[in-house]
Design an enzyme around this catalytic site. Sequence first.
Site, PDB file in Angstrom:
ATOM      1  N   HIS B 339      -8.239  12.769 -20.798  1.00  0.00           N
ATOM      2  CA  HIS B 339      -9.597  13.224 -20.516  1.00  0.00           C
ATOM      3  C   HIS B 339      -9.672  14.738 -20.578  1.00  0.00           C
ATOM      4  O   HIS B 339     -10.563  15.311 -21.213  1.00  0.00           O
ATOM      5  CB  HIS B 339     -10.030  12.712 -19.142  1.00  0.00           C
ATOM      6  CG  HIS B 339     -11.404  13.138 -18.773  1.00  0.00           C
ATOM      7  ND1 HIS B 339     -12.510  12.702 -19.442  1.00  0.00           N
ATOM      8  CD2 HIS B 339     -11.843  13.987 -17.827  1.00  0.00           C
ATOM      9  CE1 HIS B 339     -13.578  13.256 -18.920  1.00  0.00           C
ATOM     10  NE2 HIS B 339     -13.195  14.046 -17.934  1.00  0.00           N
ATOM     11  N   GLU B 361      -8.489   7.779 -24.458  1.00  0.00           N
ATOM     12  CA  GLU B 361      -9.114   7.762 -23.139  1.00  0.00           C
ATOM     13  C   GLU B 361      -9.919   6.472 -22.959  1.00  0.00           C
ATOM     14  O   GLU B 361      -9.884   5.843 -21.898  1.00  0.00           O
ATOM     15  CB  GLU B 361     -10.018   8.986 -23.003  1.00  0.00           C
ATOM     16  CG  GLU B 361     -10.650   9.096 -21.635  1.00  0.00           C
ATOM     17  CD  GLU B 361     -11.807  10.076 -21.644  1.00  0.00           C
ATOM     18  OE1 GLU B 361     -11.932  10.863 -22.594  1.00  0.00           O
ATOM     19  OE2 GLU B 361     -12.593  10.032 -20.701  1.00  0.00           O
ATOM     20  N   ASN B 690      25.518   7.762 -26.091  1.00  0.00           N
ATOM     21  CA  ASN B 690      26.729   6.972 -26.094  1.00  0.00           C
ATOM     22  C   ASN B 690      26.520   5.631 -25.391  1.00  0.00           C
ATOM     23  O   ASN B 690      26.913   4.575 -25.879  1.00  0.00           O
ATOM     24  CB  ASN B 690      27.806   7.774 -25.368  1.00  0.00           C
ATOM     25  CG  ASN B 690      29.162   7.538 -25.949  1.00  0.00           C
ATOM     26  OD1 ASN B 690      29.318   7.615 -27.158  1.00  0.00           O
ATOM     27  ND2 ASN B 690      30.110   7.194 -25.111  1.00  0.00           N
TER      28      ASN B 690
END
Lengths: 173, 990
Positions: B339, B361, B690
């Site tokens: 917004h 929005e 990893n």
Amino acid sequence: MADNAPADVVESGRLKADPGKYLTFVLGNEAYGLAILKVQEIIGLMNVTSVPRTPDFVRGVINLRGKVIPVVDLRVKFNMESQEDTERTCIIVLQIATTGHDVTMGIIVDEVSEVLDISADQIEPAPSLGGNVDTDFILGMGKLGDRVVMLLDVDKVLNSGEVASVSLVAKES
Amino acid sequence: MGDASIEQTTEKLSELLVLAEPSDLKALADVHTAFEELKAGADAEGRQEVAAACVAAAALIERIILEDVPDAGAAFEVVNRAVTAIQAIIRDARPSGEVEFPAELGLAQGSDGSGGAAAAAEAPAGIVDAGIFADFLARQPGVLDEMESLILALEKTDDDDTFAHLRRLIHTLKGEAGMLNLVDVARLCHVTEDLLGEAQPGTVTDTLLEVNDWLGRTFAALSGKGEPPEPVDAVIGALATAGVSPGPQQAAPEAGPEPVEPKAEVPAPGEAEAAAAGPTAASAEGARQPKMLEGDADLLAEFVTEAREHLDNADLCLLTLETTPTDEEALNAVFRAFHTIKGVAGFLALDEVQSLAHEAESLLDRARKGELSLVGANVDVTFTSIDMLKRMVQHVADSLASGEPMPVEEGLPGLIEQLQAAVTGLTPIAAPATPLPADATPETTVGEILVDAGVVPREAVEAAIALQRELAEPDKLGEILLEQRVVSPAQLEEALRVQRELEEPVLLGGILVEIGVLSAEELEAALLKQREPVEAPKVGELLVKSGDAAPQDVAHALRAQKQQRQATVEVKEAVKVDADRLDRMIDLIGELVIAESMVSQSAELLATAPPLAVRQLNQLDKITRELQEMGTSLRMVPIRATFQKMARLVRDLARKSGKKVEFAMAGEDTELDKSVVDKIGDPLVHMVRNSVDHGIESAPSERTRAGKPETGRVELRAFHKGGSIYIEIEDDGRGLDRQAILAKAVERGIVRDPDSLTDREVWNLIFEPGFSTAKKVTDVSGRGVGMDVVKRNIEALRGQVEIHSEPGRGSSFSIRLPLTLAIIDGMVVRVGTERYVIPTLSVVRSIRPETNHLFSVVKRGEMLSLQGALLPLFRLHRLFNIDEAEQDPARALVVVVEDENRQVGLLVDELLGQQQIVIKSLGETLSGLQGISGGAIMSDGRVGLILDVGGIVRVANADGHEGEGQGEVQQAADGEEAAAEPRAEAGESG
């Protein structure tokens, strides 16, 4: 800007000390001088916290306005007899040049005397006292009338070989 | 109306303007009216550009009236210039093309797209956090220099270390570039790594230097210096001839986001609807072309910073929503982000940003109203929107810096379509996005609490919330006017109808003034009234009023809520301060504390001071302590931001590899020194990669067979323990493969006798440079460089990494970092005349030992029997050569401390108490001390030493080898109480 730090001429037999202002102090019966630009401040003796497993000339650490700095007992360092601290005992806080940058450190002296302006003709080379007396950390002798002031190279006094051994010793242990 | 009348209006307008002040509401309203008049006149004559300028200027005036602009003076100046431009057109009859309207008005004029292509070609696309990106760019020149010197060194020598170092650099660069979506850079690094893996480094120096140069030019271009270099393929081609078959790498990085070559003439489907639904997407007409920035540079810069913050926050909240879709706080936060961006972007004429934010929005608004749920594709499309907005914001920033036009986001129309599909795909109610007030409904939790406590039925709470929402809605202008009886319902109806019919949205107030039912002053008063915050009654009040809850129940709930709120996320504001100044200030505070305690604890002074002065001194004392506490916490920052980045990383990696991975974090509020937080990011990235890539099994079936849930789990934790900070990353994947690691180690000749190694030693092998058991190298990991980087970076922070792993159950990596400057709880103990601090977290318990529980072991060491367990016992006074300590254990105290899961006893004289302390470094001259981890400023201003339990054990063991408890260094145990303990006597011990 003129560099008053006296440490830059290091040729044996020559004058190593530059003329200029020196802070003089007393240890036992002897007078010593330090290039004033090395001195950060002078403080009264405060409570020193001893640090275990350090060389005995390291009296310990103090709290300098929130910063912890090591304090070296110059009497012990110079193998002089220890003496009880007096009201005049004080700590000279110094900026010691190490590789790269400065380190703040304090030295404990019996008494601070005055700041002297020492001219070139008042400085004589450090005496050679025979092979087993190391005078490397003495820049020269300041002759002022009948007094003699030993001009110290504090970087040498408190530097690499000596204070670094603080941590070296600690690491070995 | 002829030109004459427009001219008159213009003159009147400029007169009004000269007389008006930004603070003079009446005059502003007049100017506003004049603009409207002029617009009407210009419309009638078909002078579109004048009319558009009038609308924009009128809107700006309105914002000045509403105090909605940061600098009213500057905005006013813009209006002034606009009028000058209008005058030039109308009075001086200059062709409108020659006249320049102030850019700040945000008119969509002159979008000629020259030169956009060049700028777009190398602009980073994708999830680019601008801060990270800027950091990255700033670091690169240094990295490339280093790389170059390494390449040159390799030509001369065949040094393995240098080679490993070079590979590390390239690998890290690849990883970072991948994260920043610099696809070309990542690809090039990948190929280069291949080259290094195959060829003798000394033989390909030229090629490597070429790579280095290309990277240098690329980064220079990205920093806005110099031309973008030739396409990466040329360099990759050169690499290929140098002996690499450019095989798998072609495919791998393609997964990155869409290329950014601007494709002109892309129509913008759906933008028309967007315009109808709400704020206008003014540039919808015509092709989407690279656009110059039109807004005020300062405002734009502010927008960039603000938008980034919002987007980062939205990212995190969205992650929360993914796990708990019902979290209203998070939903509201995401909504707010879009917004706000929409609003500001509209003002700054960033039409595309505005329309995208608007669509997103709308979607979230539906979610907020419960009309659709934010799961699955809806979350994805929201994430994509955030990403694209981040890119667009980056474009704005780039464009601001370079003055080049902004590149076109090719995916935008498609994304907007997706968003619209998501919005309309469900229960198409003709509800345009009416934003709620930005700070809506944190109160719901009170309702939840009451429901959970069983005090109030859920229905009652829901009803109250609905009522509250209604009340909280800011009154529409029309309603206010009706209430004030300025307009009649019929007039309002008429105005609303006119507004609906108009193509370009005109503010209701404007229409009302125009049709003459409202004077400018009345409109202004109403607008000001609308700006007043609406005080909605609290849910609790409503419940009490409706009799559903008793006042004391609500009070309890409120108290509970307050506690919760303290624990919930807050968006913190920050001010950047030079670290040196901060340190200086902390030192000064220390000075103040000492000076203060000297005064307030001076017995002399207190004896003679009047009672009032004593009271005031106490007050001073309190304030000083508080200030000290504050000061010491200044350098500490929570590790939250770093963890958040990892959350995003896990999600992206999981998507890329097609694994289901859930991410959890704990202790993100743990505070670390800023410098540590900055440096820990890199190793964490490698470890997270990893864990996701190697740790979590690729096939869900493999997991279910092992009795684990299909979704893998990666958890990041931070906590204080034993005076250190621990950061742990744990996954529940397949664990480390001892056999594979050992086989590889034997193959590489690191290990000769595989069976003699403990698990711990085996796991540590993965930190060896270039060690990897991965069978295939992916673009995520597998070359074995990452863990080497991890280890080095952590060691640079004086930390340690420890690995625990169970085959099939998962592995955890535990990083232990020392506290460089952290506040911890410490137990103060006395040994002889000395005081020491033991981190409270290390302390297990303290006991007074009984003599028959002490054993001496081969005259070497002592053991203490404690509830059946035998602990090594160390006498601190022996280790530290402290005189006058209690020699008889039965009269001393044993503090049992824990270090790395091992307990030992320390013999001390007594406990002095517990206090919070700040760890200070002892300075580099004393930094290598073992057994002491640092100093602390105690409450009396003196330095206390902090014991490092692990170090003490090592010291004790080392001493043990040399004989009974004698350190090799004798130390002058000076009296701390210098007056009480004659120094001469103490000093002799050395």
